[in-house]
Design a protein around this motif. Structure first.
Motif, PDB file in Angstrom:
ATOM      1  N   THR A  80       0.837  -1.207   0.000  1.00  0.00           N
ATOM      2  CA  THR A  80       0.000   0.000   0.000  1.00  0.00           C
ATOM      3  C   THR A  80       0.868   1.250   0.000  1.00  0.00           C
ATOM      4  OG1 THR A  80      -1.754  -1.179   1.180  1.00  0.00           O
ATOM      5  CG2 THR A  80      -1.824   1.221   1.213  1.00  0.00           C
ATOM      6  N   ASP A  81       1.930   1.239   0.773  1.00  0.00           N
ATOM      7  CA  ASP A  81       2.810   2.412   0.794  1.00  0.00           C
ATOM      8  C   ASP A  81       3.432   2.653  -0.582  1.00  0.00           C
ATOM      9  OD1 ASP A  81       2.244   2.741   3.439  1.00  0.00           O
ATOM     10  OD2 ASP A  81       4.049   1.712   4.180  1.00  0.00           O
ATOM     11  N   THR A  82       3.825   1.581  -1.231  1.00  0.00           N
ATOM     12  CA  THR A  82       4.426   1.731  -2.571  1.00  0.00           C
ATOM     13  C   THR A  82       3.419   2.304  -3.564  1.00  0.00           C
ATOM     14  OG1 THR A  82       5.856  -0.162  -2.120  1.00  0.00           O
ATOM     15  CG2 THR A  82       5.626   0.512  -4.421  1.00  0.00           C
ATOM     16  N   LEU A  83       2.161   1.822  -3.453  1.00  0.00           N
ATOM     17  CA  LEU A  83       1.126   2.338  -4.361  1.00  0.00           C
ATOM     18  C   LEU A  83       0.851   3.817  -4.082  1.00  0.00           C
ATOM     19  CD1 LEU A  83      -1.423  -0.636  -4.424  1.00  0.00           C
ATOM     20  CD2 LEU A  83       0.173   0.045  -6.224  1.00  0.00           C
ATOM     21  N   ASP A  84       0.817   4.200  -2.766  1.00  0.00           N
ATOM     22  CA  ASP A  84       0.595   5.610  -2.442  1.00  0.00           C
ATOM     23  C   ASP A  84       1.700   6.480  -3.020  1.00  0.00           C
ATOM     24  OD1 ASP A  84      -1.697   4.946  -1.102  1.00  0.00           O
ATOM     25  OD2 ASP A  84      -0.742   4.891   0.889  1.00  0.00           O
ATOM     26  N   THR A  85       2.933   5.994  -2.913  1.00  0.00           N
ATOM     27  CA  THR A  85       4.059   6.756  -3.474  1.00  0.00           C
ATOM     28  C   THR A  85       3.905   6.892  -4.989  1.00  0.00           C
ATOM     29  OG1 THR A  85       5.493   5.913  -1.727  1.00  0.00           O
ATOM     30  CG2 THR A  85       6.566   6.812  -3.678  1.00  0.00           C
ATOM     31  N   PHE A  86       3.494   5.852  -5.661  1.00  0.00           N
ATOM     32  CA  PHE A  86       3.290   5.887  -7.123  1.00  0.00           C
ATOM     33  C   PHE A  86       2.244   6.928  -7.507  1.00  0.00           C
ATOM     34  CE2 PHE A  86       0.753   4.430 -10.744  1.00  0.00           C
ATOM     35  CZ  PHE A  86       1.715   4.398 -11.734  1.00  0.00           C
ATOM     36  N   ALA A  96      -3.273  -0.331  -8.379  1.00  0.00           N
ATOM     37  CA  ALA A  96      -3.595  -1.556  -7.637  1.00  0.00           C
ATOM     38  C   ALA A  96      -2.660  -2.670  -8.078  1.00  0.00           C
ATOM     39  CB  ALA A  96      -5.053  -1.952  -7.846  1.00  0.00           C
ATOM     40  N   THR A  97      -2.504  -3.675  -7.201  1.00  0.00           N
ATOM     41  CA  THR A  97      -1.717  -4.861  -7.543  1.00  0.00           C
ATOM     42  C   THR A  97      -2.597  -6.085  -7.355  1.00  0.00           C
ATOM     43  OG1 THR A  97      -0.886  -4.998  -5.271  1.00  0.00           O
ATOM     44  CG2 THR A  97       0.482  -3.834  -6.886  1.00  0.00           C
ATOM     45  N   TYR A  98      -2.354  -7.116  -8.186  1.00  0.00           N
ATOM     46  CA  TYR A  98      -3.135  -8.339  -8.181  1.00  0.00           C
ATOM     47  C   TYR A  98      -2.178  -9.522  -8.126  1.00  0.00           C
ATOM     48  CZ  TYR A  98      -6.831  -5.214  -9.831  1.00  0.00           C
ATOM     49  OH  TYR A  98      -7.741  -4.182  -9.937  1.00  0.00           O
ATOM     50  N   ALA A  99      -2.628 -10.547  -7.500  1.00  0.00           N
ATOM     51  CA  ALA A  99      -1.833 -11.772  -7.425  1.00  0.00           C
ATOM     52  C   ALA A  99      -1.908 -12.517  -8.747  1.00  0.00           C
ATOM     53  CB  ALA A  99      -2.334 -12.660  -6.277  1.00  0.00           C
ATOM     54  N   GLY A 100      -1.134 -13.582  -8.850  1.00  0.00           N
ATOM     55  CA  GLY A 100      -1.117 -14.346 -10.083  1.00  0.00           C
ATOM     56  C   GLY A 100      -2.427 -15.010 -10.394  1.00  0.00           C
ATOM     57  N   ASN A 101      -3.282 -15.191  -9.380  1.00  0.00           N
ATOM     58  CA  ASN A 101      -4.596 -15.788  -9.628  1.00  0.00           C
ATOM     59  C   ASN A 101      -5.684 -14.742  -9.866  1.00  0.00           C
ATOM     60  OD1 ASN A 101      -4.815 -14.710  -7.105  1.00  0.00           O
ATOM     61  ND2 ASN A 101      -5.457 -16.612  -6.087  1.00  0.00           N
ATOM     62  N   GLY A 102      -5.306 -13.447  -9.911  1.00  0.00           N
ATOM     63  CA  GLY A 102      -6.259 -12.374 -10.178  1.00  0.00           C
ATOM     64  C   GLY A 102      -6.863 -11.758  -8.946  1.00  0.00           C
ATOM     65  N   THR A 103      -6.381 -12.120  -7.753  1.00  0.00           N
ATOM     66  CA  THR A 103      -6.936 -11.550  -6.526  1.00  0.00           C
ATOM     67  C   THR A 103      -6.311 -10.197  -6.255  1.00  0.00           C
ATOM     68  OG1 THR A 103      -7.260 -13.769  -5.611  1.00  0.00           O
ATOM     69  CG2 THR A 103      -7.258 -11.914  -4.065  1.00  0.00           C
ATOM     70  N   LEU A 104      -7.174  -9.211  -5.907  1.00  0.00           N
ATOM     71  CA  LEU A 104      -6.702  -7.877  -5.593  1.00  0.00           C
ATOM     72  C   LEU A 104      -5.967  -7.919  -4.266  1.00  0.00           C
ATOM     73  CD1 LEU A 104      -6.623  -4.821  -6.183  1.00  0.00           C
ATOM     74  CD2 LEU A 104      -8.824  -4.635  -4.984  1.00  0.00           C
ATOM     75  N   LEU A 105      -4.674  -7.448  -4.332  1.00  0.00           N
ATOM     76  CA  LEU A 105      -3.856  -7.479  -3.120  1.00  0.00           C
ATOM     77  C   LEU A 105      -3.848  -6.140  -2.424  1.00  0.00           C
ATOM     78  CD1 LEU A 105      -0.795  -9.496  -4.496  1.00  0.00           C
ATOM     79  CD2 LEU A 105      -2.765 -10.367  -3.208  1.00  0.00           C
ATOM     80  N   ALA A 106      -3.772  -5.034  -3.203  1.00  0.00           N
ATOM     81  CA  ALA A 106      -3.712  -3.703  -2.579  1.00  0.00           C
ATOM     82  C   ALA A 106      -4.215  -2.680  -3.579  1.00  0.00           C
ATOM     83  CB  ALA A 106      -2.297  -3.379  -2.152  1.00  0.00           C
ATOM     84  N   ILE A 107      -4.716  -1.551  -3.090  1.00  0.00           N
ATOM     85  CA  ILE A 107      -5.274  -0.494  -3.932  1.00  0.00           C
ATOM     86  C   ILE A 107      -4.999   0.840  -3.278  1.00  0.00           C
ATOM     87  CG2 ILE A 107      -7.550  -0.602  -2.834  1.00  0.00           C
ATOM     88  CD1 ILE A 107      -8.757  -0.010  -5.577  1.00  0.00           C
ATOM     89  N   SER A 108      -4.738   1.894  -4.106  1.00  0.00           N
ATOM     90  CA  SER A 108      -4.446   3.222  -3.580  1.00  0.00           C
ATOM     91  C   SER A 108      -5.052   4.263  -4.491  1.00  0.00           C
ATOM     92  CB  SER A 108      -2.928   3.434  -3.454  1.00  0.00           C
ATOM     93  OG  SER A 108      -2.648   4.773  -3.043  1.00  0.00           O
ATOM     94  N   GLY A 109      -5.544   5.331  -3.883  1.00  0.00           N
ATOM     95  CA  GLY A 109      -6.120   6.434  -4.646  1.00  0.00           C
ATOM     96  C   GLY A 109      -6.896   7.345  -3.756  1.00  0.00           C
ATOM     97  N   PRO A 110      -7.058   8.600  -4.136  1.00  0.00           N
ATOM     98  CA  PRO A 110      -7.758   9.555  -3.274  1.00  0.00           C
ATOM     99  C   PRO A 110      -9.225   9.228  -3.077  1.00  0.00           C
ATOM    100  CG  PRO A 110      -7.317  10.511  -5.419  1.00  0.00           C
ATOM    101  CD  PRO A 110      -6.578   9.213  -5.377  1.00  0.00           C
TER     102      PRO A 110
END
Length: 560
Positions: A80-86, A96-110
């Motif tokens: 999450t911190d990495t996404l906020d920095t991005f 957002a990042t997703y696992a290899g099976n398509g599961t949402l791992l983390a999300i960032s945005g205002p």
């Protein structure tokens, strides 16, 4: 057609052709200006599309670069911190990042609070195209999608790889088109008045209002996304150049017309006026007024023509004086002398003591003197009635009336022959008051030159109206006068002279003025003469005369 009228016609044709050429040339020039502007607008659209493509490439590279900062095995707060920095350091609105099976791992945005994040994280998106494409090793760029707030979002997804270059997840970043980071300062590539429109599948992603209806429009395509970039340039951008071309067009036509008018005026004053002056001098020459000087111009050609005319006028004046002398000799000297001879011959013939041989000689002398008096009378008629009188205009004349009048005069004068006529009610022909002389001369010759006994001499005069014309007659119909006799036949030289097929020479010539006079007068009124000689005896002389289009009695000759 008058030369001046012909010149005006030629000048008008030249003016139309020249003006049309200038007008078409400048019209093509104005069209080339518009075509050139189309090319420029098309180039601008391509440049804008290229800039959008370059910015998309930079955005894609940014997403691809950031995939190396994510570790799927890292804990949630680290991701999450990495996404906020991005999101903070880039123009993207969410990530957002997703696992290899398509599961949402983390999300960032205002727009994502803790409750929203806890709701979405853990959801499986394996069926979404961006997940499937990224897991297949592609960098996915979505078509713009409108959110509930009416904004367009573009999504870029890239695969996340581990140290062994295996795909272990997906990094997904999204940005709003409305923040203009992608479309900022695009119109600087063209004209300040350009209006830019960017569409995708019929949806307008970017639109500048104020496009004119007659704008010059060109379109280009962004290669990465297929978006259509349309550049509209109002014609006012080239209005000044088109106005300048129109002004040159009008000016060129005006200058062309003025040039033709000046040239026509110059030709009229330097050439046609002099030709008219020469024609007036020639008309005076025909009327017997012999000019001794004629000034047409100072150029070598006009001076040469003036000198030649003056020389011709002097020659004709001299010959006219000689003709007057010859006429005086024929009218007075020769005729008076011949009258003396005929009177003396008649007195000798009246004596009783004259021998037969002397009587025959005196009769021959009397006959020759009488023939010379007749020739003198012909010359007098020719000079008085034709050469010294101005030529009259061609007018319709009733040929039947002319024939009847001439026959009534000739019949009492030549009782030794029979003159018959076959005449219609009326027969009109064009004449300049010379036809009575022609008719009388032909009939008189037919009677006088007949060698048969007096009671056997016959002459027949036939008049035919509205006959089909021969080639030499220019009118639609002709009037014919046919004079047939039973005499010995006309000599070949006389026949050739009468039909204008032979010129007199010192060796071959006619026996008098009558044949030459008939041929000359008929030719003057636009007619012609044909001759046919019988097998044993007889001659047929046919006079072909042009008939008027409309007779004075109101009938139409061509319709008769």
């Amino acid at each position: 057609m008058r030369l001046r009228t012909m010149l005006v016609g030629v000048m008008l044709v030249v003016a139309v052709v020249l003006s049309g050429t200038i007008y078409i040339g400048f019209t093509m020039h104005k069209q080339s200006i518009v075509d050139q502007e189309h090319t420029e607008v098309k180039r601008t659209a391509a440049v804008v599309a290229g800039r959008i493509g370059a910015r998309l490439e930079t955005t894609i590279d940014t997403v691809d670069l950031w995939t190396t900062t994510f570790g799927v095995t890292a804990d949630g707060p680290s991701r999450t911190d990495t996404l906020d920095t991005f999101v903070d350091r880039t123009a993207f609105n969410s990530a957002a990042t997703y696992a290899g099976n398509g599961t949402l791992l983390a999300i960032s945005g205002p727009n994502f609070d803790d409750d929203a994040i806890s709701t979405y994280v853990g959801t499986n998106y394996s069926g979404q195209p961006f997940v499937e494409r990224a897991l297949d090793g592609e960098i996915y760029i979505s078509q713009p999608d409108r959110t509930l707030t009416g904004q367009y979002i573009v999504q870029i997804a890239a695969p996340i790889r581990d140290d062994d270059d295996r795909i272990v997840g997906v990094f997904d970043a999204r940005f709003h088109i409305e923040n203009r980071s992608l479309f900022a300062n695009l119109t600087a590539a063209g004209h300040p008045e350009d209006h830019l429109t960017i569409t995708s599948n019929g949806q307008r992603l970017f639109d500048e209002s104020g496009v004119s209806s007659d704008a010059i429009t060109e379109t280009a395509t962004v290669s990465q996304t297929g978006w259509e970039v349309t550049v509209n340039r109002p014609r006012s951008a080239i209005a000044l150049e088109l106005a300048r071309a129109s002004a040159l067009q009008v000016g060129g036509v005006v200058i062309g017309l003025l040039s033709v008018a000046i040239m026509g005026l110059w030709i009229s004053r330097t050439t046609i006026s002099r030709i008219e002056k020469l024609m007036e001098a020639l008309a005076d020459l025909i009327a017997g007024e012999y000019r001794t000087e004629l000034e047409l111009g100072h150029s070598d050609e006009w001076r040469h023509i003036s000198d030649r005319f003056t020389s011709l006028s002097s020659t004709l004046k001299q010959r006219d004086s000689q003709l007057q002398v010859l006429n005086r000799v024929l009218r007075h000297n020769l005729r008076n002398d011949m009258n003396v001879i005929t009177a003396r011959a008649e007195r000798l013939l009246a004596e009783e003591e004259i021998s037969p041989e002397a009587e025959e000689d005196v009769e021959q002398i009397h006959e020759t003197a009488t023939r010379l008096i007749t020739t003198s009378e012909h010359a007098r008629t020719l000079y008085d009635d034709l050469l010294t009188s101005p030529q009259k205009a061609m007018e319709p004349i009733d040929v039947v009336a002319v024939v009847e009048e001439r026959v009534s005069i000739l019949a009492p004068q030549h009782p030794e022959g029979t003159i018959k006529t076959v005449l219609p009610t009326a027969a009109w022909a064009l004449d300049s008051a010379v036809l009575p002389i022609v008719v009388e001369e032909v009939i008189r010759n037919a009677v006088v030159h007949n060698d048969l006994p007096k009671d056997e001499r016959q002459v027949t005069v036939i008049v035919e109206a509205n006959a089909e014309p021969i080639d030499e007659i220019d009118t639609g119909y002709e009037t014919r006068i046919t004079v047939t006799d039973n005499g010995p036949g006309i000599p070949m030289v006389e026949e050739a002279l009468l039909t204008d097929q032979h010129e007199e020479t010192p060796v071959e010539h006619g026996s008098g003025l009558g044949v030459w006079l008939v041929n000359w007068l008929v030719d003057q009124i636009g007619g012609t003469v044909s001759v046919a000689t019988g097998v044993d005896r007889g001659t047929t002389v046919t006079i072909h005369l042009p008939a008027p289009t409309e007779s004075p009695d109101g009938s139409n000759s061509e319709a008769a």
